[in-house]
Design a protein around this motif. Structure first.
Motif, PDB file in Angstrom:
ATOM      1  N   ALA A  35      -7.376   3.331   0.075  1.00  0.00           N
ATOM      2  CA  ALA A  35      -6.992   3.727   2.049  1.00  0.00           C
ATOM      3  C   ALA A  35      -7.265   4.853   1.568  1.00  0.00           C
ATOM      4  O   ALA A  35      -7.011   5.926   0.616  1.00  0.00           O
ATOM      5  CB  ALA A  35      -6.210   3.050   1.867  1.00  0.00           C
ATOM      6  N   THR A  36      -7.052   5.351   3.067  1.00  0.00           N
ATOM      7  CA  THR A  36      -6.384   6.566   3.492  1.00  0.00           C
ATOM      8  C   THR A  36      -5.294   6.986   4.276  1.00  0.00           C
ATOM      9  O   THR A  36      -5.556   6.931   5.548  1.00  0.00           O
ATOM     10  CB  THR A  36      -7.352   7.462   3.704  1.00  0.00           C
ATOM     11  OG1 THR A  36      -8.814   7.457   2.600  1.00  0.00           O
ATOM     12  CG2 THR A  36      -7.069   9.145   3.731  1.00  0.00           C
ATOM     13  N   ASP A  66      -0.022   1.402  -4.118  1.00  0.00           N
ATOM     14  CA  ASP A  66       0.537   2.266  -4.772  1.00  0.00           C
ATOM     15  C   ASP A  66       0.988   3.608  -4.772  1.00  0.00           C
ATOM     16  O   ASP A  66       1.189   4.221  -5.476  1.00  0.00           O
ATOM     17  CB  ASP A  66      -1.074   2.208  -5.617  1.00  0.00           C
ATOM     18  CG  ASP A  66      -1.521   4.322  -5.498  1.00  0.00           C
ATOM     19  OD1 ASP A  66      -1.245   3.793  -4.148  1.00  0.00           O
ATOM     20  OD2 ASP A  66      -2.149   4.759  -5.717  1.00  0.00           O
ATOM     21  N   ARG A  67       1.663   4.003  -3.298  1.00  0.00           N
ATOM     22  CA  ARG A  67       2.789   4.977  -3.475  1.00  0.00           C
ATOM     23  C   ARG A  67       3.044   5.139  -1.762  1.00  0.00           C
ATOM     24  O   ARG A  67       2.708   3.897  -0.990  1.00  0.00           O
ATOM     25  CB  ARG A  67       1.836   6.304  -3.289  1.00  0.00           C
ATOM     26  CG  ARG A  67       0.678   6.262  -2.137  1.00  0.00           C
ATOM     27  CD  ARG A  67      -0.231   8.661  -3.048  1.00  0.00           C
ATOM     28  NE  ARG A  67      -0.863   7.633  -1.296  1.00  0.00           N
ATOM     29  CZ  ARG A  67      -0.765   8.140  -0.095  1.00  0.00           C
ATOM     30  NH1 ARG A  67       0.757   8.617   0.356  1.00  0.00           N
ATOM     31  NH2 ARG A  67      -1.546   8.519   0.678  1.00  0.00           N
ATOM     32  N   ASP A  68       4.089   6.042  -1.861  1.00  0.00           N
ATOM     33  CA  ASP A  68       4.415   6.025  -0.280  1.00  0.00           C
ATOM     34  C   ASP A  68       3.871   6.225   0.358  1.00  0.00           C
ATOM     35  O   ASP A  68       3.271   6.562   0.364  1.00  0.00           O
ATOM     36  CB  ASP A  68       5.862   7.285  -0.251  1.00  0.00           C
ATOM     37  CG  ASP A  68       6.746   6.737   1.285  1.00  0.00           C
ATOM     38  OD1 ASP A  68       6.205   6.970   2.362  1.00  0.00           O
ATOM     39  OD2 ASP A  68       7.955   6.255   1.075  1.00  0.00           O
ATOM     40  N   LEU A  69       3.441   5.349   2.153  1.00  0.00           N
ATOM     41  CA  LEU A  69       2.379   5.804   2.867  1.00  0.00           C
ATOM     42  C   LEU A  69       3.046   6.662   4.058  1.00  0.00           C
ATOM     43  O   LEU A  69       2.420   7.148   4.871  1.00  0.00           O
ATOM     44  CB  LEU A  69       2.259   4.304   2.927  1.00  0.00           C
ATOM     45  CG  LEU A  69       1.461   3.441   2.363  1.00  0.00           C
ATOM     46  CD1 LEU A  69       1.518   1.916   3.638  1.00  0.00           C
ATOM     47  CD2 LEU A  69       0.464   4.676   1.444  1.00  0.00           C
ATOM     48  N   ALA A  70       4.677   7.269   3.277  1.00  0.00           N
ATOM     49  CA  ALA A  70       4.204   8.307   4.227  1.00  0.00           C
ATOM     50  C   ALA A  70       4.205   9.704   4.375  1.00  0.00           C
ATOM     51  O   ALA A  70       4.371  10.333   5.673  1.00  0.00           O
ATOM     52  CB  ALA A  70       6.179   8.192   4.284  1.00  0.00           C
ATOM     53  N   ALA A  71       2.929   9.591   3.390  1.00  0.00           N
ATOM     54  CA  ALA A  71       2.502  10.988   3.117  1.00  0.00           C
ATOM     55  C   ALA A  71       1.125  10.572   2.957  1.00  0.00           C
ATOM     56  O   ALA A  71       0.503   9.575   2.793  1.00  0.00           O
ATOM     57  CB  ALA A  71       2.562  11.642   1.413  1.00  0.00           C
ATOM     58  N   THR A  72       0.433  11.795   4.057  1.00  0.00           N
ATOM     59  CA  THR A  72      -1.115  11.658   4.352  1.00  0.00           C
ATOM     60  C   THR A  72      -2.078  11.529   3.109  1.00  0.00           C
ATOM     61  O   THR A  72      -1.192  12.497   1.888  1.00  0.00           O
ATOM     62  CB  THR A  72      -1.744  12.635   4.882  1.00  0.00           C
ATOM     63  OG1 THR A  72      -1.646  14.033   4.325  1.00  0.00           O
ATOM     64  CG2 THR A  72      -0.905  12.007   6.259  1.00  0.00           C
ATOM     65  N   GLY A  73      -2.872  11.762   3.180  1.00  0.00           N
ATOM     66  CA  GLY A  73      -4.055  11.134   1.595  1.00  0.00           C
ATOM     67  C   GLY A  73      -4.379   9.472   1.363  1.00  0.00           C
ATOM     68  O   GLY A  73      -4.089   8.762   1.573  1.00  0.00           O
ATOM     69  N   TYR A 114      -3.506   4.188   8.513  1.00  0.00           N
ATOM     70  CA  TYR A 114      -4.459   4.626   7.951  1.00  0.00           C
ATOM     71  C   TYR A 114      -5.895   3.125   7.923  1.00  0.00           C
ATOM     72  O   TYR A 114      -5.603   2.526   8.317  1.00  0.00           O
ATOM     73  CB  TYR A 114      -3.437   4.630   6.481  1.00  0.00           C
ATOM     74  CG  TYR A 114      -2.492   3.219   6.387  1.00  0.00           C
ATOM     75  CD1 TYR A 114      -3.436   1.829   6.001  1.00  0.00           C
ATOM     76  CD2 TYR A 114      -1.505   3.454   7.153  1.00  0.00           C
ATOM     77  CE1 TYR A 114      -2.425   0.318   6.450  1.00  0.00           C
ATOM     78  CE2 TYR A 114      -0.661   2.152   7.202  1.00  0.00           C
ATOM     79  CZ  TYR A 114      -1.288   1.418   6.949  1.00  0.00           C
ATOM     80  OH  TYR A 114      -0.332  -0.974   7.000  1.00  0.00           O
ATOM     81  N   THR A 115      -6.866   3.936   7.142  1.00  0.00           N
ATOM     82  CA  THR A 115      -7.674   2.685   6.223  1.00  0.00           C
ATOM     83  C   THR A 115      -6.758   1.748   5.542  1.00  0.00           C
ATOM     84  O   THR A 115      -6.246   1.514   4.381  1.00  0.00           O
ATOM     85  CB  THR A 115      -8.534   3.570   5.948  1.00  0.00           C
ATOM     86  OG1 THR A 115      -8.111   4.063   4.729  1.00  0.00           O
ATOM     87  CG2 THR A 115      -9.228   4.568   6.957  1.00  0.00           C
ATOM     88  N   TRP A 116      -7.637   0.776   5.636  1.00  0.00           N
ATOM     89  CA  TRP A 116      -7.144  -0.559   4.791  1.00  0.00           C
ATOM     90  C   TRP A 116      -8.758  -1.324   4.354  1.00  0.00           C
ATOM     91  O   TRP A 116      -9.300  -1.595   5.586  1.00  0.00           O
ATOM     92  CB  TRP A 116      -6.585  -1.548   5.390  1.00  0.00           C
ATOM     93  CG  TRP A 116      -6.327  -1.979   4.404  1.00  0.00           C
ATOM     94  CD1 TRP A 116      -5.983  -3.089   3.124  1.00  0.00           C
ATOM     95  CD2 TRP A 116      -6.071  -3.864   4.589  1.00  0.00           C
ATOM     96  NE1 TRP A 116      -5.218  -4.132   2.814  1.00  0.00           N
ATOM     97  CE2 TRP A 116      -5.527  -4.566   3.767  1.00  0.00           C
ATOM     98  CE3 TRP A 116      -6.063  -4.006   6.356  1.00  0.00           C
ATOM     99  CZ2 TRP A 116      -4.737  -5.817   3.943  1.00  0.00           C
ATOM    100  CZ3 TRP A 116      -5.434  -5.851   6.702  1.00  0.00           C
ATOM    101  CH2 TRP A 116      -5.423  -6.776   5.386  1.00  0.00           C
ATOM    102  N   GLY A 117      -9.391  -0.700   3.199  1.00  0.00           N
ATOM    103  CA  GLY A 117     -10.737  -1.111   3.425  1.00  0.00           C
ATOM    104  C   GLY A 117     -11.345  -0.712   4.180  1.00  0.00           C
ATOM    105  O   GLY A 117     -12.276   0.301   4.683  1.00  0.00           O
ATOM    106  N   ASP A 118     -11.785  -1.979   5.369  1.00  0.00           N
ATOM    107  CA  ASP A 118     -13.088  -1.418   6.691  1.00  0.00           C
ATOM    108  C   ASP A 118     -12.200  -1.028   8.057  1.00  0.00           C
ATOM    109  O   ASP A 118     -13.255  -0.810   9.351  1.00  0.00           O
ATOM    110  CB  ASP A 118     -13.992  -2.585   6.234  1.00  0.00           C
ATOM    111  CG  ASP A 118     -14.802  -2.079   5.774  1.00  0.00           C
ATOM    112  OD1 ASP A 118     -15.089  -1.670   5.047  1.00  0.00           O
ATOM    113  OD2 ASP A 118     -15.955  -3.460   4.830  1.00  0.00           O
ATOM    114  N   SER A 119     -10.864  -1.239   7.407  1.00  0.00           N
ATOM    115  CA  SER A 119     -10.255  -1.416   9.020  1.00  0.00           C
ATOM    116  C   SER A 119      -9.785  -0.415   9.383  1.00  0.00           C
ATOM    117  O   SER A 119      -9.222   0.581   8.206  1.00  0.00           O
ATOM    118  CB  SER A 119      -9.456  -2.683   8.901  1.00  0.00           C
ATOM    119  OG  SER A 119      -9.687  -3.617   9.286  1.00  0.00           O
TER     120      SER A 119
END
Length: 167
Positions: free
Chosen positions: A73-74, A49-56, A86-91
């Motif tokens: 995800a975080t 849903d957004r660029d993953l280059a930024a944390t959060g 980053y997290t993806w579900g439980d991974s």
């Protein structure tokens, strides 16, 4: 069939798949494919849903045919163009990019609930990264996701990675 380097590692009382593949493109180009929502949608098993280059926080939507499943995800680490975590579900996914012979040595570490999943996940990433290479080459092909992977050699890749991981 040119398989990636694979192994499993014990991490924090669990397991991780380590998947290493050489790509023909510079780390900056690979980084963009890993982080930009438009590029991710063209090759990954999920959209962002957004660029993953930024944390959060972010939402990754797992795609299988017409169905999608939103997973929280975080992004915990972003060090362009060398490290994305980053997290993806439980991974937990950790992408490491290093220059290698004019291209990139990509190392993915993905935590696993069970080590038996390693070959299945390796086969899936193999197909996804084949699609990513087409995208980076300027010759995009449709993404291979979910059950559609069965039509693109996933079963054979799962068997081959299973044999490699058993060594």
């Amino acid at each position: 069939m040119n398989l990636a380097e694979v192994r499993t590692e014990e991490v924090d009382g669990g397991w991780a798949l380590v998947f290493v593949r050489e790509l023909r493109h510079a780390p900056e180009r690979v980084w963009a494919a890993l982080t930009e929502p438009g590029q991710l949608a063209a090759w990954a098993p999920y959209t962002a849903d957004r660029d993953l280059a930024a944390t959060g926080d972010a939402t990754l939507t797992m795609i299988d045919g017409e169905d999608g499943q939103d997973l929280a995800a975080t992004v915990s680490r972003s060090e362009p163009p060398t490290l994305l975590e980053y997290t993806w579900g439980d991974s937990l996914l950790r992408w490491e990019l290093a220059p290698a012979g004019g291209g990139t040595r990509l190392t993915l570490r993905q935590t696993l609930a069970e080590p038996e999943w390693a070959s299945k996940i390796a086969a899936g990433w193999h197909l996804c990264l084949d699609v990513a290479e087409h995208l980076l080459d300027g010759d995009p092909v449709p993404p291979i996701r979910g059950m559609d992977a069965m039509n693109h050699g996933w079963t054979e890749l799962n068997t081959a990675y299973g044999e490699r991981l058993a060594d």
